[in-house]
Design an enzyme around this catalytic site. Structure first.
Site, PDB file in Angstrom:
ATOM      1  N   HIS A   1      73.719  30.542  78.179  1.00  0.00           N
ATOM      2  CA  HIS A   1      75.019  30.388  77.510  1.00  0.00           C
ATOM      3  C   HIS A   1      76.106  31.108  78.302  1.00  0.00           C
ATOM      4  O   HIS A   1      75.939  32.258  78.693  1.00  0.00           O
ATOM      5  CB  HIS A   1      74.949  30.951  76.091  1.00  0.00           C
TER       6      HIS A   1
ATOM      7  N   ASP B   1      69.099  28.809  69.582  1.00  0.00           N
ATOM      8  CA  ASP B   1      69.163  27.672  70.486  1.00  0.00           C
ATOM      9  C   ASP B   1      67.963  27.693  71.435  1.00  0.00           C
ATOM     10  O   ASP B   1      67.690  28.707  72.072  1.00  0.00           O
ATOM     11  CB  ASP B   1      70.476  27.726  71.285  1.00  0.00           C
TER      12      ASP B   1
ATOM     13  N   SER C   1      69.996  32.873  75.977  1.00  0.00           N
ATOM     14  CA  SER C   1      71.370  33.161  75.588  1.00  0.00           C
ATOM     15  C   SER C   1      71.984  34.092  76.640  1.00  0.00           C
ATOM     16  O   SER C   1      71.316  34.519  77.574  1.00  0.00           O
ATOM     17  CB  SER C   1      71.423  33.761  74.181  1.00  0.00           C
TER      18      SER C   1
END
Lengths: 277, 192
Positions: free
Chosen positions: B38, B131, B12
């Site tokens: 991300h 994720d 992330s």
């Protein structure tokens, strides 16, 4: 144009190849040359939706129940995009529009327009540049359901924050609120914008060029095509462009290492805008 | 044993420091490396900028159908998913966000597992999002090697325990230094 050779030949144990061939034979929708990773991901989502354990079962189901095919198609065709996605592209496009001969009628093609966000973004840009009333826009997609949504031009208001931010970064000259009326959670795009647009069915995979235009905006469509199909689609786009016509691609797409690299001039590298000589 | 062909790394936004530190410690990788961190849309790619500041690394933001070549580092662009294809290219997609993320780590990891299975090493950096957990398990299932960064600091949560139980009970969690040593041992760097 001859149709491209399938890249995804069904190996004997290849469930994906078998699936896309069966769909092609039964429904004439050709996904045989799509990139495999995205197809697998989209079909996994379809498996969940149809509550089927694997592609073999889903194939049998969709062949036995043709009325469900439109539901499957939702998973396989152009995804939804944001209005004014990639503001840098629309900023560059404004410059291009300003260089066009103001006496000409302008024709624009947006292939695989999905649910229409890109179409209305372009219509707003053309309106602000003062040329929309002498423009004809062709918005095409192979999915009839998407086309109906595009033609309606209705988007949920929760998406407007992103649309407005993009619009402002794209050099918008007004306020995006001028172009829609909102109520009951929906924003409806202005009827005046729609007057310039013709919506109809067209497939980049199986149909040919149908008109000569000065601008083709085909962004983030080629991403889903494997190399050979990209070549085929680019041939259709190229055939549709008048001399000196412009081609806009997605920011991570390019003509590099395609046979069309030498046939276009890159006029804005960052915005991925090309011009035919 | 099938030789390792590609390293895929995910994290992330707050895993960027760990990523840079990992590459600082990992000399001259000999494999192509694909990275999903991300990112914010409509902003410059900070991952590319940070990694380019390290000397001697070839760092590229991924273009559609980018062929994988060693020893470059391929970084996901903002607002696109990245998928590894069987022909050793990286394809992009604008399909909806997965785990509220585009790019999504799960999308890269799952496609890598589908395409090259046992030839894949996947590394999930510690962060604040789920994720990547599912995708890492897919790499493991497909016969690849799945590694996750363990954190002692408690600043970021490690792999969500329910996620690990559900998706990948055998995923190895290692602190960053040992993770780098493990990558070297696996032959990701020639000095290994």
């Amino acid at each position: 144009l001859s149709s491209a050779t399938p890249a995804l030949l069904p190996k004997r144990d290849d469930d994906l190849g078998t699936f896309v061939h069966a769909i092609y034979r039964a429904y004439r929708y050709d996904f045989r040359n799509y990139t495999e990773g995205s197809m697998r991901r989209r079909l996994r989502n379809a498996l969940t939706y149809f509550q089927e354990p694997n592609l073999d079962r889903l194939r049998i189901r969709v062949l036995e129940e043709p009325q469900r095919f439109t539901e499957l198609l939702r998973f396989l065709t152009t995804p939804t995009t944001d209005m004014f996605r990639d503001p840098i592209y629309f900023r560059a496009l404004r410059q291009v529009i300003r260089q066009l001969d103001p006496r000409d009628t302008l024709k624009v093609w947006i292939p695989c327009c999905g649910t229409g966000e890109e179409v209305y973004s372009l219509a707003i840009l053309l309106f602000e540049e003062g040329v929309l009333d002498r423009t004809l826009m062709y918005a095409t997609d192979p999915n009839a359901e998407s086309l109906r949504a595009a033609e309606a031009g209705v988007y949920t208001t929760d998406r407007l924050v992103a649309f407005k931010a993009n619009y402002e970064l794209s050099g918008g000259q007004s306020s995006l609120t001028d172009y829609y009326s909102a109520g009951y959670g929906n924003a409806v795009l202005d009827r005046e914008l729609k007057r310039a647009i013709v919506f109809f069915d067209h497939s980049m995979v199986s149909d040919d060029a149908f008109a000569m235009v000065q601008l083709v905006s085909c962004r983030n469509v080629l991403l889903y095509f494997a190399r050979e199909l990209q070549e085929r689609a680019l041939a259709v786009l190229s055939d549709s462009l008048m001399p000196s016509g412009y081609l806009g691609l997605g920011l991570k797409e390019s003509l590099r290492s395609t046979t069309f690299e030498s046939q276009f001039v890159e006029i804005d590298r960052d915005a991925r805008l090309y011009q035919k000589p | 044993m099938i030789p390792i062909e590609v390293l895929v790394i995910g994290g992330s936004a707050n895993a960027l420091d760990a990523l840079v530190e990992m590459f600082r410690q990992l000399p001259e990788p000999s494999l192509p490396i694909a990275v999903v961190i991300h990112l914010r849309t409509n902003e410059p790619n900070v991952v590319v900028e940070k990694l380019q500041s390290l000397r001697g690394r070839r760092v590229l933001e991924i273009e559609d159908k980018q062929p994988l070549e060693a020893p470059a580092i391929y970084v996901a662009p903002p607002n696109y998913h990245v998928l590894l294809e069987r022909d050793r290219t990286l394809a992009l997609s604008v399909d909806p966000p997965v785990n509220s993320s585009r790019p999504s780590i799960d999308v890269l990891f799952e496609s890598a597992a589908d395409a090259l299975g046992p030839a894949v090493v996947g590394v999930l950096l510690a962060g604040v999002a789920d994720d990547g957990v599912y995708g890492l398990a897919r790499i493991q299932e497909a016969g690849g090697i799945a590694l996750a960064q363990a954190t002692g600091s408690g600043r970021y949560r490690p792999l969500p325990s329910n996620g690990v139980a559900r998706f990948g009970p055998r995923i190895r969690e290692l602190p960053l230094r040992q993770l780098v040593a493990e990558l070297a041992r696996l032959g990701v760097t020639p000095e290994g």
